[in-house]
Design an enzyme around this catalytic site. Structure first.
Site, mmCIF file in Angstrom:
data_model
loop_
_atom_site.group_PDB
_atom_site.id
_atom_site.type_symbol
_atom_site.label_atom_id
_atom_site.label_comp_id
_atom_site.label_asym_id
_atom_site.label_seq_id
_atom_site.Cartn_x
_atom_site.Cartn_y
_atom_site.Cartn_z
ATOM 1 N N ASP C 328 0.854 -1.178 0.000
ATOM 2 C CA ASP C 328 0.000 0.000 0.000
ATOM 3 C C ASP C 328 0.888 1.225 0.000
ATOM 4 O OD1 ASP C 328 -2.634 -0.752 -0.093
ATOM 5 O OD2 ASP C 328 -2.619 -1.411 2.000
ATOM 6 N N ASP C 543 -10.608 -5.521 2.094
ATOM 7 C CA ASP C 543 -9.349 -6.166 1.708
ATOM 8 C C ASP C 543 -9.423 -7.682 1.894
ATOM 9 O OD1 ASP C 543 -7.868 -3.981 0.966
ATOM 10 O OD2 ASP C 543 -7.168 -3.561 3.000
#
Lengths: 604, 53, 703
Positions: C328, C543
C-alpha cells in the site's frame, strides 16, 4: 601417459563435442514432431507403422498410461526374446545347429535360466551376456530377437527421457506425449538411419555380414581352426549406437570381426556417447533454453574427462610388481606400454582406457579390453562410473533422465540455500519429485549392495541345481578383494543396465542368471517408473518465472553442484564396498600382493 | 605371515587391536539383522508417506 | 515531520506484560535451558521419537548396543569399556537432538504462559434476551451474544463494536502500551478478548465461541501445539529418510562384505554390532534430522519476535517464496500524508505573502496537510503560528461540495483548495486567473504532487505544492528486493499520473492506480496464474478477499476481524513495512534448512576416513593408508567420529535457533557463499574436529 594417448582422448572429445549440437537439434525436431530432411524418405514408413499398429499419432498419454505402455511393450519384448531363444533349434538360419542334435561340442545349452537372463538383459537395454554368442545363438536369434531389441530398448529409453523433458517444458498439462509415437519416431528417424549407415561403414572396413556357417581354416602350423562369422555388422552398429553393448562374439569389440581397424575403433567409441551427448542439446532445445542443455553437457564432460584421466594414467603406469621384475612397461615406439594384460595390442592403452570409461559412463557395456585385468584404480573407474547411475552421458535416454534426477536432488538441497522453494527450469521441486528421485537412487543401490552381499556369503550345495560349483563365491576366478570386485561389478553392471562384465566369474548358472536378471529388472523399471511419475507431476505444474532470486541452473556454479551431488551420493553409498574391493587391492598391489587365479580358501 | 602388517604400521598410526571386532556371535548379528529389517520397512514408510510423520 | 505524540496513558498492570510479544531472550536463558533439559529426557519416549525417522534410527541403534552391552556385562565379558562409551555417546546423540527441539519449544511455551495470565476468568455484562444486563462468566459467552464494557472492564471475548466508542488497552496482545480507539462501524470496530477498556463504553457483539478466541489461537500458535510440518519440511524429510535408507543399506551389507573379506584374508574379525551401529549413526544425517524441527519452531519464534502472529508455518515458508509484493502506498512507501514542500507565488506576488495567507488559512486545519503548511511557512519564512482566538476570525471548514477551506477575518476572505475550486472562487469574485497559475498547477500534478491554490478574495496568490514524501531508505530496500528477485507493486487510490510519479520516485516495479478491492483481487489472481506467489498487507473488510487470495496475507491488528480472519498473519504493530522483514525471515528459514542438510551430508566424508580403516585394520592392514588423520587406535577412531557427530548437534543449536545469516543478494551470490561455507566447510571441518577428539581420548586413556 603418452602424448599420442592424450591427443587421442582430446581429439575424441572434440569430435564428440562437435557432434552434440547437430545431432541434438535433429532429435529435438523429430520429437517435437517437426519436419526434417529425412521426412520425405521416412515419413511413409512412420505412417505405415502407425496404421499397422493402430496408433493414433495425435493421442496424448498421462504419465500412468505412458508408464503402462512402457511396461506392456517391455513385457511383450521379453516374452518374444525368451520364446525365440527357447525355440531356436526349430527356427531357420541356424547353420551351426545350436539347440539341435548336431550342435558343436563346445556349444552352450539354451537353458530356461539362461534364456530368461538374456531376454531380460536385451529388453532392459543391459545386454549382460551370460553366454558366448558364437557358441550359443543362431543367426536368427541374434538378428530377430537380439538386434531388434537393441533398437527397441534403446528407443524406449530415449522415449522416457523425452517424456521427462516434456514434463519440464509443458505448463499445467496432464499428458507427457505418446510412448508409441516416441518409440516409433526414435527408431525410424534416429536409430534406423544411423545404424544403417554405420553398418555399411563397418562392412566396408571388414566386418562380416553373412548367413554362411563358421569357416574351417588350417593355420600355418597345421591344426584347423573354426572361424565364427555371421550377420555381424548389422548387429554391431546398433549395439554401439543404442548403448546396448551385447556383442555378437564373446570377446565383444576386442574381436577383430566386431572391431577390425583403428578407424572402426574410433568410430565405435564415438557411437557409444554420440546420441547421449546429443540428447543434452535436445533437452536444452525442448525446454527452450539451450544453456540448460550445455550445463548438463558440461557436468557430464567434466566427470568424463576426470574419469579418463584417472583411468588412463593408472593403466599406463602399469603394475609396479612387474616393474620390480624388470619388465619394460614404458611406452616405446614399438609398444604401447603400461598394463597390457587383457588389452588388444592393436588398440593400446589409451584407447582401451578411453573405451572402458566411455562404455561405463554410458550404459553401453561393450568392451575392447578386459576390465578384470585392469589395475585396481583403473578398474575402480568403470565400477564407480556404473555405480553413480551412469549419468556421465549415460545410456541413450537413461543417461539424460538419470542426470535430471540428480539435478532434481541437487537443486532441492542447494535451492533451499538461496531461500526459496527449490525450482528447476521454472518447476517447483516438491515432495513428489524428491520422493521419486530418491526412490530411483535407492532402488539401484539396494539391488547392487544387497545382491552382492547375498552372493558373497550365501552357502549353496555343491552339485545342486542353483550353482553346481557350490557357494556362489566358488565361481570367482580370483580370491580376496579382487574376487569381491568381480561380484560387486557384476551386480553393479546388471542393476544399472550396463552389461559390461568385469569378467572373472562363471555366471551361467541358475543362481547368477536369475539374480542378475532380477537386478536388471529392478534397475530398469525402478528407475523408469519414478522418472515418469516425476514427468507427470512436473508437467502438471505451473512454470514460475525466472528472477534474480531464482537459482541459476546454467552457470559454472550449477555444473559444479551437479558434479558434487553425483560424486558425493555415489561415493557415500559405495565407499565401504569399494574400500573392500579395488581400494584395498590398490594398496595391496603397492605392497606387492596380487590376487591371482588361486583356489579359493575352503571353509564350511 | 604378511609383510603388509609391518608396512602399514609405518604409514599410519592405527595399530590393530582386536577388541573392536566381536568374537563372532551369530545371535547378535541375527538380532541386529531383524532390527535392520524393521528399520528398513519403517524408513520406506517414512519415505513414501512423510505426511504421517 | 512533526508527529502528534499520543499523550501517554498510565496503565496500572503493564508490569506483567512484556513490551514485545516475545521478549528478545538470551539464547540460553537459564529457566528455558532447565525446562529444555527436562524435556529432552521426556522426548526419549520412542512413541514421540518415531515421528523423527533419523533420530528414531539412532535410538534403536543405541538401544540395540545397550542390550548387547548389558548382556556382555552380565556374562562377564571383558573389555566392555569401548562398547559402553559408544552406547553412552549414542544416547547423547538422541538427547542432544531432543534438547535442540525442546529449546525451541520452551521459548514458545514460556511465552504462552505469559499470555495465559491474560486469560483470567472475567465476568461479562451480557444483555439478556429481555434487554437487561446480567453478569455471565466469559467462558459461557457464545457467538452472537451482546455485551457491554465500560471503563476498567476486560473485554470478555472477540467481537465487533456495535455501539459507542472507547479507548482500549491492547497491550496484552500487541505489547504496545499506547491505547487504541475502538468504535462502531468502519475499520476500527474489532475488539479482542482479554484487552481492557480504559475510557467510555462500548457495546460488543461477540463473534467467537469459548476456546476459539483470538487469544486462544494465539496461545496455541505460540506454544507450537498447532504446528504442522510445512511442504518444504516434508520434502526435506523425504530426502533425509531416503539418505538414511541408503546408509542403512550400505552399513547392513557391510557385514556380509566384511565376513567375506575376513574369511578370504584369514585375518581379523568382523566388526561388532556396536561399531556397525556407530558407522550408521555417523553417516545418517543426524545433524539436520536432529535440528530440523527446531529450525521450524525457531523460525516461527523469530516471526513472533517481530510482533507478527503467523497462523501457520506454511505461511512463513511461503513468504520466502514470494515473487510479488503488493505494498500500500500510504504508510508503507510514503509517510502516509501529503506534505507541503513549496510555496509557488503567481506572477509578482511576493512568496512571503503567499506563505502568510496559506498559513492563516490553515491555522484551524487540523489535517496533517494543513499542519504541514503551517510548519513549512514557519520554516521558510519564519512565520509563527498566530493564536486563532486573537484574530477574531471565522473559519470555513473543508467541504466536499466547495472543495476549499479557509478563513474570513478583517473583511479578507482567504481560501485554499483544489485548483479548479480556487479558479471558480476567484472568478466569482471577478478576479483574473493568470495562465502561469494553471501551468504551475499542471506541472505539480504531472510530477505526482497535489497543487493547492491560495486566493485572497479575488486576488490569486499562488500555489502550495503538496507532495507524498517517500519514506527514507525505501528506495534502497526496494532495490534489495529487486536483487532478491521480488517485484514490488504499489497499490494506491491516487490517479495514474500521481501514482506513476511516486512509483518512479520510490523505485517500485509496478503500480496500481485507483485500485479497488476487486482490482486488487484480480491482480493477485493474475499473478498467481503466471506462477508467482503474492504477498500483501491489508486492514479493511474490503481487503479480506484479496488477503485470503494472496499466498501471504498480513492483516493489520488495527484492522477488522474479517481482515484478520482472511489473512494468514497478523501484524500486531500494524506496520505495513513489516512485510519486508517477514520475507527475510521466510528466506532465512529455508536457507538454514538447506545449509544444515548440506553440512550434514558433507560431514560424512571425514567420518568414512575415520571409521572404515579402523573397521578393517586387522583384516586389511593396508587400509591404514586411508587413516589420513593418523588416529591412534581403531577404538579411538570410531569413538571420535561418534563423539564429533553428537557434539556437532549441540554446537549447531544456536545456528538453528538464530538462523543462518541472511543478506539480500542475488541467488547466485548467495548460493556460492553458502556452498563455500556449508558444503566445502562441511567436508573440511570434521577432519580437525575428529583429530582433536582422538588426541583428547588418547590423552585421557579412554581408548
Amino acid at each position: 601417459m603418452t602424448i599420442n594417448g592424450v591427443w587421442y582422448i582430446v581429439v575424441y572429445f572434440l569430435v564428440l563435442l562437435a557432434l552434440t549440437k547437430p545431432l541434438g537439434l535433429f532429435m529435438a525436431h523429430v520429437f517435437e514432431g517437426e519436419r526434417t530432411f529425412l521426412h520425405r524418405l521416412l515419413r511413409p514408413l512412420e505412417k505405415l507403422t502407425y496404421r499397422l499398429c493402430g496408433i493414433r499419432e495425435d493421442a496424448e498419454q498421462r504419465w500412468t498410461q505412458y508408464a503402462a505402455s512402457v511396461l506392456a511393450f517391455s513385457l511383450v519384448s521379453f516374452l518374444f526374446v525368451y520364446v525365440i531363444q527357447r525355440l531356436q533349434g526349430f527356427l531357420p538360419l541356424n547353420p551351426m545347429g545350436f539347440s539341435t542334435g548336431h550342435a558343436p561340442g563346445n556349444a552352450t545349452p539354451m537353458t530356461p535360466d539362461l534364456a530368461f537372463n538374456t531376454a531380460v538383459s536385451f529388453m532392459t537395454n543391459t545386454n549382460w551376456q551370460s553366454y558366448g554368442g558364437e557358441v550359443t545363438l543362431s543367426y536368427f536369434v541374434q538378428m530377430v530377437a537380439l538386434t531388434v531389441q537393441n533398437f527397441a530398448s534403446a528407443a524406449a529409453g530415449i522415449a522416457v527421457a523425452i517424456a521427462l523433458v516434456r514434463g519440464f517444458a509443458r505448463k499445467q498439462a496432464n499428458s507427457i506425449g505418446n510412448f508409441w509415437v516416441d518409440l516409433t519416431r526414435g527408431t525410424v528417424y534416429i536409430l534406423l538411419p544411423l545404424a544403417l549407415l554405420f553398418a555399411i561403414f563397418l562392412c566396408a572396413r571388414g566386418v562380416p555380414q553373412t548367413f554362411r556357417a563358421y569357416q574351417k581354416a588350417t593355420t600355418v602350423e597345421g591344426p584347423t581352426q573354426t572361424i565364427a562369422v555371421g550377420p555381424v555388422a548389422s548387429q554391431e552398429s546398433i549395439k554401439m549406437l543404442g548403448t546396448n553393448g551385447g556383442g555378437f562374439f564373446n570377446t565383444n569389440s576386442a574381436h577383430p570381426y566386431e572391431n577390425p581397424t583403428p578407424l572402426t575403433n574410433f568410430v565405435e567409441l564415438l557411437s557409444i556417447l554420440a546420441i547421449s551427448s546429443g540428447l543434452t542439446y535436445t533437452f536444452g532445445k525442448m525446454v527452450r533454453d539451450t544453456r540448460q542443455g550445455w550445463a548438463l553437457f558440461a557436468a557430464m564432460a567434466f566427470m568424463f574427462l576426470a574419469a579418463v584421466f584417472i583411468c588412463y594414467p593408472a593403466e599406463q603406469s602399469g603394475n609396479p610388481i612387474l616393474a620390480q621384475l624388470g619388465v619394460e612397461r614404458a611406452a616405446t615406439p614399438t609398444q604401447a606400454g603400461g598394463n597390457m594384460e587383457g588389452k588388444e595390442v592393436r588398440f593400446g592403452t589409451a584407447s582401451s582406457a578411453l573405451w572402458a570409461t566411455a562404455t561405463t559412463d554410458a550404459s553401453n557395456g561393450s568392451v575392447n579390453s578386459m576390465h578384470d585385468s585392469y589395475t585396481p584404480l583403473g578398474g575402480l573407474i568403470p565400477l564407480f562410473d556404473i555405480q553413480t547411475d551412469e549419468v556421465i552421458f549415460g545410456g541413450v535416454g537413461s543417461g539424460l533422465y538419470g542426470m535430471l534426477l540428480y539435478a532434481i536432488v541437487g537443486v532441492f538441497i542447494a535451492g533451499l540455500m538461496v531461500g526459496r522453494t527449490p525450482e528447476y527450469l521454472g518447476k517447483k521441486i516438491e515432495q513428489k519429485e524428491v520422493k521419486m528421485a530418491m526412490v530411483a537412487i535407492i532402488v539401484t543401490a539396494f539391488s547392487i549392495l544387497v545382491f552382492t552381499a547375498i552372493t558373497v556369503v550365501i552357502p549353496l550345495a555343491k552339485n545342486g541345481y542353483w550353482n553346481p560349483a557350490g557357494s556362489p563365491i566358488a565361481n570367482f576366478n580370483n580370491s580376496g578383494p579382487h574376487g569381491f570386485s568381480e561380484a560387486l561389478y557384476s551386480f553393479s553392471s546388471a542393476s544399472e543396465n550396463n552389461g559390461s562384465a568385469f569378467a572373472g566369474i562363471t555366471v551361467n548358472t541358475p543362481f547368477y542368471d536369475l539374480l542378475l536378471g532380477l537386478a536388471m529388472l529392478i534397475g530398469r523399471f525402478g528407475f523408469i517408473l519414478p522418472t515418469l511419475a516425476i514427468a507427470g507431476s512436473l508437467a502438471a505444474k505451473k512454470t514460475v518465472p525466472t528472477t534474480s532470486g531464482t537459482l541459476p541452473t546454467h552457470g559454472a556454479l550449477f555444473v559444479g553442484l551437479l558434479v558434487g551431488v553425483v560424486i558425493i551420493i555415489g561415493a557415500l553409498t559405495f565407499f565401504p564396498a569399494l574400500s573392500l574391493g579395488p581400494i584395498v587391492e590398490h594398496f595391496l598391489m603397492q605392497q606387492g600382493k596380487l590376487f591371482s587365479m588361486l583356489l579359493f580358501p575352503v571353509w564350511s | 605371515m604378511s609383510p603388509s602388517l609391518h608396512y602399514s604400521s609405518l604409514v599410519a598410526g592405527l595399530s590393530p587391536k582386536p577388541a573392536i571386532a566381536s568374537k563372532e556371535k551369530p545371535m547378535d548379528y541375527i538380532i541386529s539383522g531383524i532390527t535392520a529389517l524393521f528399520l528398513f520397512g519403517y524408513l520406506v514408510y517414512a519415505l513414501l508417506r512423510p505426511e504421517r510423520f | 515531520m512533526a508527529t502528534l505524540a499520543t499523550p501517554p496513558v498510565v496503565v496500572d498492570d503493564t508490569a506483567l506484560i512484556p513490551k514485545k510479544l516475545v521478549r528478545a531472550r538470551p539464547l540460553f536463558d537459564p529457566p528455558i535451558v532447565k525446562r529444555a533439559v527436562r524435556e529432552s529426557f521426556v522426548k526419549l519416549n520412542p512413541l514421540t521419537l518415531v515421528k523423527n525417522p533419523v533420530m528414531f534410527v539412532v535410538e534403536v541403534g543405541a538401544a540395540l548396543t545397550t542390550v548387547f552391552l548389558v548382556r556382555d556385562a552380565a556374562t562377564g565379558a571383558h573389555s566392555i569399556g569401548f562398547t559402553l562409551q559408544i552406547a553412552i555417546w549414542l544416547w547423547f546423540t538422541v538427547l542432544f537432538a531432543n534438547f535442540a527441539e525442546a529449546m525451541a519449544e520452551a521459548r514458545g511455551k514460556a511465552q504462552a504462559d505469559t499470555l495465559r495470565k491474560a486469560k483470567t476468568e472475567t465476568m461479562a455484562k451480557r444483555f439478556s434476551s429481555g434487554g437487561k444486563v446480567e453478569a455471565t462468566p466469559a467462558a459461557r459467552l457464545r457467538a452472537g451474544d451482546l455485551v457491554i464494557c465500560e471503563a476498567g472492564d476486560v473485554i470478555p471475548g472477540d467481537g465487533e463494536v456495535t455501539e459507542g466508542i472507547a479507548t482500549v488497552d491492547e497491550s496484552v496482545i500487541t505489547g504496545e502500551s499506547a491505547p487504541v480507539i475502538r468504535e462502531s462501524g468502519g475499520d476500527r470496530s474489532a475488539v479482542t478478548g482479554g484487552t481492557k477498556v480504559l475510557s467510555d463504553w462500548i457495546k460488543i457483539r461477540i463473534t467467537s465461541n469459548p476456546g476459539e478466541t483470538f487469544l486462544d489461537r494465539m496461545i496455541a500458535l505460540v506454544e507450537g501445539a498447532e504446528r504442522q510440518k510445512t511442504p518444504n519440511e516434508i520434502a526435506l524429510n523425504i530426502l533425509i529418510a531416503g539418505l538414511t535408507l541408503i546408509f542403512l543399506l550400505a552399513v547392513v551389507t557391510l557385514h556380509p562384505f566384511a565376513l567375506y573379506s575376513v574369511r578370504s584374508a584369514g585375518l581379523g574379525e568382523v566388526p561388532s554390532v556396536a561399531v556397525l551401529v556407530s558407522l550408521l549413526v555417523c553417516l545418517i544425517p543426524t545433524t539436520i534430522g536432529g535440528l530440523l524441527s527446531a529450525i521450524g519452531i525457531a523460525g516461527m519464534d523469530r516471526v513472533m519476535q517481530d510482533n507478527v502472529l503467523a497462523m501457520s508455518g506454511k505461511a512463513v515458508e511461503a513468504s520466502g517464496d514470494v515473487n510479488t509484493l503488493l505494498l500500500d502506498k500510504t504508510g508503507t512507501i510514503t509517510l502516509g500524508n501529503r506534505q507541503a514542500v513549496e510555496f509557488i507565488p503567481v506572477d509578482s506576488v511576493p512568496a512571503s505573502e503567499l506563505a502568510d495567507a496559506a498559513q492563516l488559512s490553515s491555522l484551524a486545519d487540523e489535517t496533517p496537510e494543513g499542519r504541514s503548511i503551517v510548519v513549512l511557512a514557519k520554516e521558510k519564512f519564519n512565520l509563527r503560528g498566530r493564536e486563532i482566538s486573537d484574530l477574531n476570525a471565522e473559519f470555513i471548514p473543508f467541504s466536499a461540495y466547495t472543495r476549499m477551506s479557509g478563513v474570513d477575518f478583517d473583511g479578507r476572505r482567504l481560501r485554499k483548495g483544489a485548483t479548479e475550486a480556487i479558479v471558480r472562487f476567484v472568478g466569482e469574485q471577478g478576479g483574473i486567473v493568470s495562465p502561469n497559475f494553471m501551468e504551475v498547477s499542471d506541472r505539480i500534478s504531472r510530477s505526482g504532487g497535489t497543487p493547492l491554490g491560495v486566493a485572497d478574495g479575488n486576488r490569486l496568490l499562488g500555489t502550495i505544492h503538496l507532495k507524498d514524501v517517500v519514506k527514507g531508505g525505501m528506495k534502497e530496500r526496494l532495490a534489495q528486493l529487486r536483487a532478491m528477485g521480488i517485484r514490488s507493486v504499489m497499490i494506491t487510490g491516487d490517479n495514474p499520473l500521481t501514482a506513476a510519479a511516486i512509483a518512479a520516485e520510490a523505485g517500485v516495479d509496478d503500480f496500481m492506480a485507483q485500485a479497488t478491492p476487486e482490482q486488487k483481487l484480480q491482480y493477485i489472481k493474475q499473478e498467481q496464474t503466471e506462477g508467482r506467489l503474492v504477498a500483501m498487507t491489508g486492514d479493511g473488510t474490503n481487503d479480506a478477499p484479496a488477503l485470503a487470495q494472496a499466498d501471504v496475507g498480513v492483516a493489520m491488528n488495527t484492522g477488522t476481524m474479517a481482515a484478520k480472519e482472511a489473512g494468514n498473519m497478523v501484524d500486531l504493530d500494524s506496520n505495513p513495512t513489516k512485510l519486508l522483514e517477514i520475507v527475510a525471515i521466510g528466506k532465512q528459514l529455508l536457507i538454514t534448512r538447506g545449509a544444515l542438510t548440506t553440512f550434514s551430508i558433507a560431514n560424512d566424508v571425514a567420518k568414512y576416513f575415520a571409521i572404515i580403516p579402523a573397521m578393517f585394520m586387522a583384516t586389511y592392514p593396508a587400509l591404514g593408508h586411508l587413516n589420513i588423520m593418523h588416529l591412534h587406535t581403531p577404538q579411538s577412531a570410531v569413538l571420535s567420529a561418534v563423539i564429533f557427530n553428537a557434539l556437532i548437534i549441540i554446537a549447531l543449536v544456536p545456528l538453528a535457533l538464530r538462523g543462518v545469516k541472511y543478506r539480500p543478494q542475488a541467488a547466485a551470490t548467495l548460493l556460492a557463499r553458502n556452498l563455500m561455507i556449508y558444503a566445502v566447510g562441511g567436508i573440511i571441518a570434521p577432519f580437525p574436529g575428529i583429530w582433536i577428539i582422538d588426541q583428547f581420548l588418547h590423552w585421557l586413556r579412554l581408548a
